[in-house]
Design a protein around this motif. Sequence first.
Motif, PDB file in Angstrom:
ATOM      1  N   ILE A  32      -1.084  61.410  56.235  1.00  0.00           N
ATOM      2  CA  ILE A  32      -1.147  60.311  57.200  1.00  0.00           C
ATOM      3  C   ILE A  32      -1.256  58.973  56.491  1.00  0.00           C
ATOM      4  O   ILE A  32      -0.508  58.034  56.783  1.00  0.00           O
ATOM      5  N   ILE A  33      -2.167  58.857  55.532  1.00  0.00           N
ATOM      6  CA  ILE A  33      -2.360  57.581  54.839  1.00  0.00           C
ATOM      7  C   ILE A  33      -1.229  57.307  53.861  1.00  0.00           C
ATOM      8  O   ILE A  33      -0.690  56.208  53.807  1.00  0.00           O
ATOM      9  N   GLU A  35       1.916  58.652  53.535  1.00  0.00           N
ATOM     10  CA  GLU A  35       3.321  58.649  53.938  1.00  0.00           C
ATOM     11  C   GLU A  35       3.557  57.898  55.243  1.00  0.00           C
ATOM     12  O   GLU A  35       4.413  57.017  55.300  1.00  0.00           O
ATOM     13  N   PHE A  36       2.797  58.212  56.301  1.00  0.00           N
ATOM     14  CA  PHE A  36       3.009  57.524  57.571  1.00  0.00           C
ATOM     15  C   PHE A  36       2.677  56.035  57.455  1.00  0.00           C
ATOM     16  O   PHE A  36       3.435  55.182  57.898  1.00  0.00           O
ATOM     17  N   PHE A  37       1.527  55.732  56.856  1.00  0.00           N
ATOM     18  CA  PHE A  37       1.108  54.341  56.735  1.00  0.00           C
ATOM     19  C   PHE A  37       2.060  53.562  55.820  1.00  0.00           C
ATOM     20  O   PHE A  37       2.440  52.439  56.126  1.00  0.00           O
ATOM     21  N   ARG A  38       2.440  54.176  54.711  1.00  0.00           N
ATOM     22  CA  ARG A  38       3.356  53.512  53.776  1.00  0.00           C
ATOM     23  C   ARG A  38       4.714  53.243  54.425  1.00  0.00           C
ATOM     24  O   ARG A  38       5.273  52.150  54.293  1.00  0.00           O
ATOM     25  N   SER A  39       5.253  54.208  55.144  1.00  0.00           N
ATOM     26  CA  SER A  39       6.556  54.033  55.789  1.00  0.00           C
ATOM     27  C   SER A  39       6.508  52.982  56.886  1.00  0.00           C
ATOM     28  O   SER A  39       7.413  52.152  57.005  1.00  0.00           O
ATOM     29  N   SER A  40       5.468  53.009  57.693  1.00  0.00           N
ATOM     30  CA  SER A  40       5.375  52.005  58.758  1.00  0.00           C
ATOM     31  C   SER A  40       5.154  50.612  58.181  1.00  0.00           C
ATOM     32  O   SER A  40       5.705  49.625  58.697  1.00  0.00           O
ATOM     33  N   LEU A  41       4.401  50.492  57.110  1.00  0.00           N
ATOM     34  CA  LEU A  41       4.199  49.201  56.454  1.00  0.00           C
ATOM     35  C   LEU A  41       5.512  48.682  55.861  1.00  0.00           C
ATOM     36  O   LEU A  41       5.823  47.492  55.968  1.00  0.00           O
ATOM     37  N   SER A 107       6.382  64.633  58.812  1.00  0.00           N
ATOM     38  CA  SER A 107       6.444  63.569  57.809  1.00  0.00           C
ATOM     39  C   SER A 107       7.804  63.519  57.126  1.00  0.00           C
ATOM     40  O   SER A 107       8.349  62.445  56.899  1.00  0.00           O
ATOM     41  N   CYS A 111       9.441  60.050  57.772  1.00  0.00           N
ATOM     42  CA  CYS A 111       9.024  59.082  56.750  1.00  0.00           C
ATOM     43  C   CYS A 111       9.772  59.183  55.431  1.00  0.00           C
ATOM     44  O   CYS A 111       9.902  58.177  54.730  1.00  0.00           O
TER      45      CYS A 111
END
Length: 127
Positions: A32-33, A35-41, A107, A111
């Motif tokens: 979550i932190i 891959e998801f956070f990095r991709s959305s950022l 993911s 992502c």
Amino acid sequence: MNLRKLCWETMFGQELVKLTIMDTIFSVASVIIGEFFRSSLLRMLNCCWPWDLEKTFPGYPQFDVAENILHLVNNQGMIWMGMFMAPGLPLLNLIKLFILMQVKSLSVLTCNSPHDTVFKASRKTII
């Protein structure tokens, strides 16, 4: 007599169950932190950044096959070690692997970017 000293197998099984639960929590949190956070950022900041963040540094995360295989081997080792000391451990690991499969497949689909090079099997034949 102290019963804790007599039954070290139970304590070992309990520690393996704790390790399995903590590994599940940290694996899901890292997906979550990391891959998801990095991709959305990357998607949000790409429009206002001087260079293309999606194609250059830092880029989208890639699915690491070797790391995931080592994680599966580690899970299998924990199952074999704790099978006789914690009878519910194989069921717990089955649930853990199902959760991780669902999270990592989501993911990968949302992502991750594909590798730049496509790996093919060798065309050489052994005579």
